[in-house]
Design an enzyme around this catalytic site. Structure first.
Site, PDB file in Angstrom:
ATOM      1  N   HIS A 142      48.325  37.407  44.900  1.00  0.00           N
ATOM      2  CA  HIS A 142      47.740  38.620  45.492  1.00  0.00           C
ATOM      3  C   HIS A 142      48.386  39.033  46.814  1.00  0.00           C
ATOM      4  CE1 HIS A 142      44.665  38.788  42.484  1.00  0.00           C
ATOM      5  NE2 HIS A 142      44.110  37.641  42.843  1.00  0.00           N
ATOM      6  N   VAL A 194      62.943  42.738  36.911  1.00  0.00           N
ATOM      7  CA  VAL A 194      61.797  41.849  36.682  1.00  0.00           C
ATOM      8  C   VAL A 194      60.782  42.588  35.827  1.00  0.00           C
ATOM      9  CG1 VAL A 194      59.919  40.512  37.747  1.00  0.00           C
ATOM     10  CG2 VAL A 194      62.135  40.722  38.925  1.00  0.00           C
ATOM     11  N   SER A 198      50.726  40.864  32.709  1.00  0.00           N
ATOM     12  CA  SER A 198      49.477  40.287  33.214  1.00  0.00           C
ATOM     13  C   SER A 198      48.351  40.476  32.206  1.00  0.00           C
ATOM     14  CB  SER A 198      49.104  40.945  34.550  1.00  0.00           C
ATOM     15  OG  SER A 198      47.908  40.402  35.074  1.00  0.00           O
ATOM     16  N   PHE A 199      47.644  39.374  31.920  1.00  0.00           N
ATOM     17  CA  PHE A 199      46.456  39.383  31.056  1.00  0.00           C
ATOM     18  C   PHE A 199      45.266  39.094  31.974  1.00  0.00           C
ATOM     19  CE2 PHE A 199      50.118  38.047  28.651  1.00  0.00           C
ATOM     20  CZ  PHE A 199      49.995  38.669  27.417  1.00  0.00           C
ATOM     21  N   ARG A 271      33.709  29.263  38.562  1.00  0.00           N
ATOM     22  CA  ARG A 271      32.748  29.754  39.555  1.00  0.00           C
ATOM     23  C   ARG A 271      32.891  31.256  39.812  1.00  0.00           C
ATOM     24  NH1 ARG A 271      32.501  27.425  45.763  1.00  0.00           N
ATOM     25  NH2 ARG A 271      31.062  28.975  46.591  1.00  0.00           N
TER      26      ARG A 271
END
Length: 488
Positions: A142, A194, A198-199, A271
């Site tokens: 992130h 590149v 993303s999943f 969590r």
């Protein structure tokens, strides 16, 4: 050449520093570096260390980090401490440091170790000294160019990919964390060097990005692939779309190296998560990627029920090694964490899978349509190869005092902070990242603002930036050693 041919066993290098588990985000914070120590201790007791080379990563320098991050941001991370926060209140707000991304003792050193392992793994792959490199302390996807985000400060993934791009025309990035890999996508949004895949869970969920329609821009159009998922996805549903999509990506893009972010918050019972994958279902992704026989960098990421994170990454290390390990957990320093069953594998919950077969097929077909827009294997003019981030002498572990090497094993047995166990196991209020902060996620404007500077840094692989301020942190030969632990 180190690369294995065909489907045989691969050579695996593994990066770990015994100090990593001592860093502490603070009481009640869901991110716990202690989980990396737990993983390491578990795989040691399974005997997996005998089957791979174990290295202590060098501490990445500020100079290495500014290959992507802004000088001001890295200078701030080097300077900020819990005891001087009042002097940096404006910068903390500017760089998004304070709540989800707190200031804690040793913050910059933590970033150095996390980044050092990922960059060193990329260098090993570039030198063809290994088939796979593993850094469970990495995968902090992130972090932005000039901003912390989602418990991440320095984007080790982007820095490792930049290292791979020195030798590889095309690098594929795959992200199976439950959260969208926004920081990596943003860094490479306008390049075809590149491809990011993303999943992730999409909707009112951190970071709020990763729409199916986010496909890249400029030269990078169609080189960003996003599979938005709903709550409760299980092993069967995930497996039915992961292999076909990755196979099509491999066919159309033909990368020569792969980075796989293995965030474990997509596991059942996490969590902060809301997926229903088992350890085996999660690891199936590693198996699929491994079958393509490409240089592979495996990284950690999210994961907030730490007993399951340790289970997952231990098992995925075994998968990388083609080694079967028993479901019965061996005794280890953190054995009590794994009760009451003390087993490696977990069962899925009875939560509803909101990802219907029709929905999954529809998204898959849309992604296939986008992938068909790609030219087969875009050509890239390769330039003179710049110097490696980790120097040639960094592999020389023989000069290191053996007692110093052994002490790392001993340091693994340090007592964790009192709150580590109890905090990670109750559900508490750990969802703040997904609720309060999702509104901060959609910051695409930054892409255009930083486009030129970022493009210069990531596509110009002709030579290292020689104009950088000489007063920055110097690379010390001792400090950048990547020392192999002969007695893990």
């Amino acid at each position: 050449m180190a690369y294995s041919q065909g489907g045989g066993k691969k050579k695996v290098c593994y990066y770990y520093d015994g100090d990593i588990g001592n860093y502490y985000y603070g009481q009640g914070h869901p991110m716990k570096p202690h989980r990396i120590r737990m993983t390491h201790n578990l795989l040691l007791n399974y005997g997996l260390y005998r089957k791979m080379e174990i290295y202590r990563p060098h501490k990445a320098t500020a100079e290495e980090m500014t290959k992507y991050h802004s000088d001001e941001y890295i200078k701030f991370l080097r300077s900020i401490r819990p005891d001087n926060m009042s002097e940096y209140s404006k910068q903390m707000q500017r760089f998004n440091v304070g709540e989800d991304c707190p200031v804690f003792d040793g913050l910059f050193e933590f970033c150095q170790l996390s980044t050092g392992g990922s960059v060193a793994g990329a260098v090993k792959l570039n030198r063809q000294q290994t088939d796979m490199a593993v850094n469970w302390a990495g995968g902090l996807h992130h972090a932005k160019k000039s901003e912390a985000s989602g418990f991440c400060y320095v984007n080790d993934i982007v820095l490792a990919i930049l290292e791979l791009l020195k030798y590889h025309q095309r690098v594929l990035y795959i992200d199976i964390d439950i959260h969208h890999g926004d920081g990596v996508e943003e860094a490479f949004y306008t390049t075809d060097r590149v491809m990011t895949v993303s999943f992730h869970k999409y909707g009112e969920y951190f970071p709020g990005t990763g729409d199916l329609r986010d496909i890249g821009a400029g030269k990078g159009k169609y080189y960003a692939v996003n599979f938005p998922m709903r709550d409760g996805i299980d092993d069967e549903s995930y497996g039915q779309i992961f292999k076909p999509i990755i196979s099509k990506v491999m066919e159309m893009y033909q990368p020569s190296a792969v980075v796989l972010q293995c965030g474990a918050d997509s596991l059942s019972g996490d969590r902060l998560g809301c997926f229903n994958l088992t350890v085996k279902g999660h690891a199936k992704c590693v198996e699929v990627v491994k079958t393509f026989n490409l240089p592979l960098l495996m990284l950690g990421g999210g994961g907030y029920t730490i007993r399951n994170v340790a289970r997952c990454w231990t098992y995925e290390t075994a998968v990388a090694l083609d080694c079967e390990i028993p479901n019965e957990l061996p005794y280890n320093d953190y054995f009590e964490y794994f009760g009451p069953d003390f087993k490696l594998h977990i069962s899925p919950s009875n939560m509803t899978n909101q990802n219907t077969p029709e929905y999954m097929e529809k998204i898959k077909q849309r992604l296939f349509e986008n992938l068909r827009m790609l030219p087969h294997a875009p050509g890239v003019q390769m330039q003179a190869i710049p110097e490696d981030a980790v120097h040639e002498d960094s592999g020389d572990e023989d000069g290191e005092d053996p007692d110093k090497r052994i002490s790392i094993r001993a340091s693994d047995k340090r007592i964790a902070c009192d709150e580590e166990f109890s905090d990670s196991e109750d559900e508490g209020e750990g969802g703040r990242r997904n609720v309060a902060d999702h509104k901060k996620g959609a910051k695409k404007a930054r892409i255009e603002e930083d486009k030129k500077e970022t493009e210069d840094k990531k596509t110009d692989v002709k030579e290292e930036d020689k104009s950088k301020d000489n007063s920055g942190e110097k690379t010390d030969t001792k400090g950048t050693k990547s020392e192999q632990l002969s007695n893990p």
